[in-house]
Design an enzyme around this catalytic site. Structure first.
Site, PDB file in Angstrom:
ATOM      1  CE  LYS A  76      -0.301  -0.208   5.046  1.00  0.00           C
ATOM      2  NZ  LYS A  76      -1.142  -0.638   6.195  1.00  0.00           N
ATOM      3  CE1 TYR A  79      13.482  31.474   3.093  1.00  0.00           C
ATOM      4  CE2 TYR A  79      12.946  29.158   3.395  1.00  0.00           C
ATOM      5  CZ  TYR A  79      13.066  30.264   2.563  1.00  0.00           C
ATOM      6  OH  TYR A  79      12.783  30.145   1.238  1.00  0.00           O
TER       7      TYR A  79
HETATM    8  C1  LIG Z   1      -0.442  -1.693   6.821  1.00  0.00           C
HETATM    9  C2  LIG Z   1      -1.078  -2.963   7.163  1.00  0.00           C
HETATM   10  C3  LIG Z   1      -0.311  -4.141   7.301  1.00  0.00           C
HETATM   11  C4  LIG Z   1       1.203  -4.150   7.283  1.00  0.00           C
HETATM   12  O1  LIG Z   1       1.685  -3.642   8.499  1.00  0.00           O
HETATM   13  P1  LIG Z   1       3.258  -3.661   8.840  1.00  0.00           P
HETATM   14  O2  LIG Z   1       3.339  -3.273  10.269  1.00  0.00           O
HETATM   15  O3  LIG Z   1       3.856  -2.608   7.946  1.00  0.00           O
HETATM   16  O4  LIG Z   1       3.754  -4.998   8.539  1.00  0.00           O
HETATM   17  C5  LIG Z   1      -0.985  -5.327   7.492  1.00  0.00           C
HETATM   18  N1  LIG Z   1      -2.338  -5.366   7.578  1.00  0.00           N
HETATM   19  C6  LIG Z   1      -3.099  -4.263   7.471  1.00  0.00           C
HETATM   20  C7  LIG Z   1      -4.570  -4.380   7.593  1.00  0.00           C
HETATM   21  C8  LIG Z   1      -2.499  -3.019   7.285  1.00  0.00           C
HETATM   22  O5  LIG Z   1      -3.262  -1.929   7.196  1.00  0.00           O
END
Ligand SMILES: *Cc1c(COP(=O)(O)O)cnc(C)c1O
Length: 368
Positions: free
Chosen positions: A35, A262
């Site tokens: 994702k 800045y």
């Molecule tokens: C993001 C996510 C994962 C992966 O989590 P990690 O801690 O990065 O391994 C797994 N399951 C769901 C439902 C997620 O949203």
């Protein structure tokens, strides 16, 4: 030779090695979670690398992310679990995307999207304590009865039952697992027997063997980063995949008392050399790490001075000889002597997940 102006190089062999590590460690199916453009690493190339090393399914948050992977030629099973209100799942069904189901309405929508003789693959998500999406225990009976009916008439294929943990403590996660097992038993009582049950992400896959069930959903670990504050990638046997670099864009010799960036938050305390690094908060360099951000130049560690700007920041290298075009490693694999994403996270008061995920679109990703 001049270093790339800005670049995130992605070590695809590291991703493959990390998948093999989780396959060996857990002995169950690895769902590679890519994702958010694979946490900033590039979703399609990360997915291909993970599949080549034995991951058997891809996980993403949203249907559009899944459809993009199909467009990029990823044919493996893909599941998506976070849906826009009113999502109809028609494109998902047409592209064989498996759908995470968190409500009765989503179940009906998925079944409606099924073509004749082509059931939609679903994973029913049970709410077990995280208080995000997932079917509430009070609705399990109604949803499971309907899911069983829709499977019998060929509209749905119940591929999985799943949930997600809070990582609060082993005790809290065990309570969530117990709740999940109630859901699995309820499903069985309605004749729902999924191919896989999955609840663990990276942290539980490593630390809590009883959470591994039939599959683990590995996100941050795929990219070689640790989900724990107190253990490094190397301690977990993982290899960080992303190295963020840039080329020195300007070098300036200045006297003591020179203001930098800045607001002149920093003034030099001696005659010194300032170098300009051409990445800023538009590229994901956290502005709140101003004055604390570690980088590596010529094999030596420095910390930035003055405020991090949108496109650039300044490093005081003292009397170190440097030239325009020299490489700056912002972060990468700390076993090679460069700062880690976790070091950046400490400087910015956040987590390594956020550091890699927010590297901006102006930074080209290059497979290495
Ligand atoms: C993001 C996510 C994962 C992966 O989590 P990690 O801690 O990065 O391994 C797994 N399951 C769901 C439902 C997620 O949203």
């Amino acid at each position: 030779m001049t270093a790339p102006f800005r670049e995130a190089s992605i070590d695809l062999d590291a991703i493959a090695d990390n998948v093999r590590h989780f396959r060996r460690l857990t002995g169950v199916e690895v769902i590679a979670v890519v994702k958010a453009d694979a946490y900033g690493h590039g979703a399609a190339m990360a997915a291909v690398a993970a599949l080549s090393a034995g991951a058997t399914r891809i996980g993403v948050a949203e249907i559009p992310e899944a459809l993009e992977l199909r467009r990029q030629g990823v044919h493996a099973p893909i599941m998506a679990w976070l849906h826009a209100p009113g999502e109809r799942f028609e494109q998902a069904a047409a592209q064989d995307i498996e759908v995470g189901i968190s409500s009765f309405d989503q179940l009906e929508a998925a079944a409606t999207a099924a073509a004749v003789d082509r059931p939609v693959g679903v994973h029913l998500k049970f709410e077990t304590g995280l208080s995000r999406n997932g079917i509430a225990p009070a609705d399990w009976g109604r949803v499971l009865a309907e899911a069983a009916r829709l499977e019998r008439i060929g509209r749905l294929r119940i591929v999985g039952l799943f949930s997600h943990l809070s990582n609060t403590s082993a005790e809290d996660d065990r309570a969530a697992l117990a709740k999940f097992e109630e859901g699995v038993a309820a499903a069985a009582s309605f004749g729902v027997h999924p191919e896989i049950r999955h609840i663990a992400a990276t942290a539980a896959a490593i630390d809590l063997p009883e959470m591994r069930l039939d599959a683990v959903r590995i996100g941050v670990g795929l990219f070689g980063l640790s989900p724990f504050d107190d253990r490094s990638s190397a301690e977990l046997g993982l290899r960080p995949a992303m190295t963020l670099r840039g080329a020195i864009a300007a070098v300036r010799r200045v006297p003591a008392g020179t203001g930098v960036s800045y607001g002149y938050d920093h003034r030099t305390d001696r005659d010194t050399t300032l170098v300009l690094v051409p990445l800023g908060y538009a590229d994901g360099v956290p502005r709140n790490a101003s004055g604390k951000l570690p980088v590596s130049i010529g094999g030596r560690r420095f910390v930035n001075v003055g405020r991090i700007a949108m496109d650039q920041f300044v490093v005081d290298v003292g009397d170190t000889p440097v030239s325009i075009g020299d490489e700056v490693v912002l972060f990468g694999d700390p076993t090679l002597g460069v700062p880690s994403a976790a070091d950046w996270a400490d400087a910015a008061d956040t987590i390594n997940y956020e550091i890699v995920t927010r590297i901006g679109p102006r930074v080209p990703r290059r497979a290495s």
